[in-house]
Design a protein around this motif. Structure first.
Motif, short mmCIF file in Angstrom:
data_model
loop_
_atom_site.label_atom_id
_atom_site.label_comp_id
_atom_site.label_asym_id
_atom_site.label_seq_id
_atom_site.Cartn_x
_atom_site.Cartn_y
_atom_site.Cartn_z
N VAL A 131 0.83 -1.21 0.00
CA VAL A 131 0.00 0.00 0.00
C VAL A 131 0.86 1.26 0.00
O VAL A 131 0.60 2.22 -0.74
CB VAL A 131 -0.95 -0.01 1.22
CG1 VAL A 131 -1.64 1.35 1.37
CG2 VAL A 131 -1.98 -1.12 1.07
N LYS A 132 1.91 1.27 0.81
CA LYS A 132 2.76 2.45 0.90
C LYS A 132 3.71 2.59 -0.28
O LYS A 132 4.12 3.70 -0.62
CB LYS A 132 3.58 2.41 2.20
CG LYS A 132 2.76 2.55 3.47
CD LYS A 132 2.17 3.93 3.59
CE LYS A 132 1.44 4.09 4.91
NZ LYS A 132 0.89 5.46 5.06
N GLY A 133 4.08 1.48 -0.90
CA GLY A 133 5.09 1.54 -1.96
C GLY A 133 4.57 1.50 -3.37
O GLY A 133 5.29 1.86 -4.31
N ILE A 134 3.30 1.08 -3.57
CA ILE A 134 2.80 0.92 -4.92
C ILE A 134 2.74 2.24 -5.68
O ILE A 134 2.85 2.28 -6.90
CB ILE A 134 1.39 0.25 -4.88
CG1 ILE A 134 1.01 -0.26 -6.27
CG2 ILE A 134 0.36 1.23 -4.33
CD1 ILE A 134 1.84 -1.38 -6.77
N GLY A 135 2.61 3.34 -4.94
CA GLY A 135 2.49 4.64 -5.60
C GLY A 135 3.79 5.15 -6.20
O GLY A 135 3.77 6.02 -7.07
#
Length: 253
Positions: free
Chosen positions: A42-46
């Motif tokens: 969730v934190k890294g997919i962006g």
């Protein structure tokens, strides 16, 4: 109800309670793993993109990509495995197939166990003292790879030794009975059977080498390195170190 039946029911009840506790702990560990993976995704997919993987870092590791860190990690894994895997496998073969049970073998095993419990930062300081300063390798992939190789050497030795112990002695006896030498039996019979399990130890070692930060801080890493290494005597950057340096920026997303 007889006393014997009461004891049986009590044992079964205690057994069910113990199994229930063990199952709850196991499921909790699995759930925690999924929570950690979900947090990372969730934190890294962006910020994950093709440019992030293939570009050079910029602005002091605050922007750009991590391509040099990927290449540096692969180089460190390659050098460390080229050292640790053959040395560890040969050491385990010698201890399991040739050394007789006795105080010598016990001492070697004890030293291996002790080496496995040494903190990684101690290996980093040792690598800096020996490879960087004493042998004159400097901050380089060679120094970092050898240090990481020493770090995972106990893992390779123990996994290989356990894999060799799992081979049934009947295979050894049959080979020796047909006239094969000890070395021929070990090379052509025992080692091929144990090899799949030995590879498991290699994979575990690669995973640990890829995630270590303390040893490479002292032997190979540079804080900001927007270029690829050209030889084993160049500095390099690691993925784990890159993510630690960028954690504050990454966490804000």
């Amino acid at each position: 109800m007889s006393t014997e039946n009461k004891l049986v029911k009590k044992k079964r009840r205690n057994q069910n309670i113990a199994f229930g506790i063990f199952s709850a702990v196991s499921y909790s560990i699995v759930a925690l793993l999924f929570v950690i993976l979900a947090f990372i995704v969730v934190k890294g997919i962006g910020v994950i993109s093709w440019e992030f993987i293939t570009e050079m870092p910029k602005d002091g590791m605050t922007s750009g990509g991590v391509f040099p860190a990927i290449v540096g990690t692969l180089c460190l894994v390659l050098v460390s495995m080229l050292f640790a895997f053959p040395v560890g496998v040969l050491a385990a073969l010698y201890m399991n197939e040739y050394v007789k049970e006795g105080w010598v073998k016990k001492i070697i095993k004890q030293m291996t166990n002790n080496l496995a419990g040494v903190p990684s930062i101690v290996f980093g300081l040792f690598g800096m003292s020996l490879f960087v300063n004493k042998l004159g390798f400097g901050d380089s992939i060679l120094a970092g790879g050898l240090t990481l190789g020493l770090l995972v050497l106990p893992v390779v030795i123990r996994t290989t030794e356990e894999s060799l112990k799992a081979v049934d002695d009947t295979f050894r006896q049959a080979s020796l009975g047909l006239g094969a030498s000890k070395w021929q039996t070990t090379r052509n019979v025992v080692f091929p059977i144990a090899f799949p399990n030995i590879i498991t130890g290699l994979i575990l070692s690669i995973g640990r080498v890829s995630g270590e930060t303390a040893p490479i801080l002292f032997t190979v890493a540079a804080y900001f390195l927007p270029k690829l290494p050209t030889s084993i005597f160049d500095q390099a950057h690691g993925l784990a170190l890159s993510f630690i340096c960028d954690f504050n920026k990454w966490y804000k997303y």
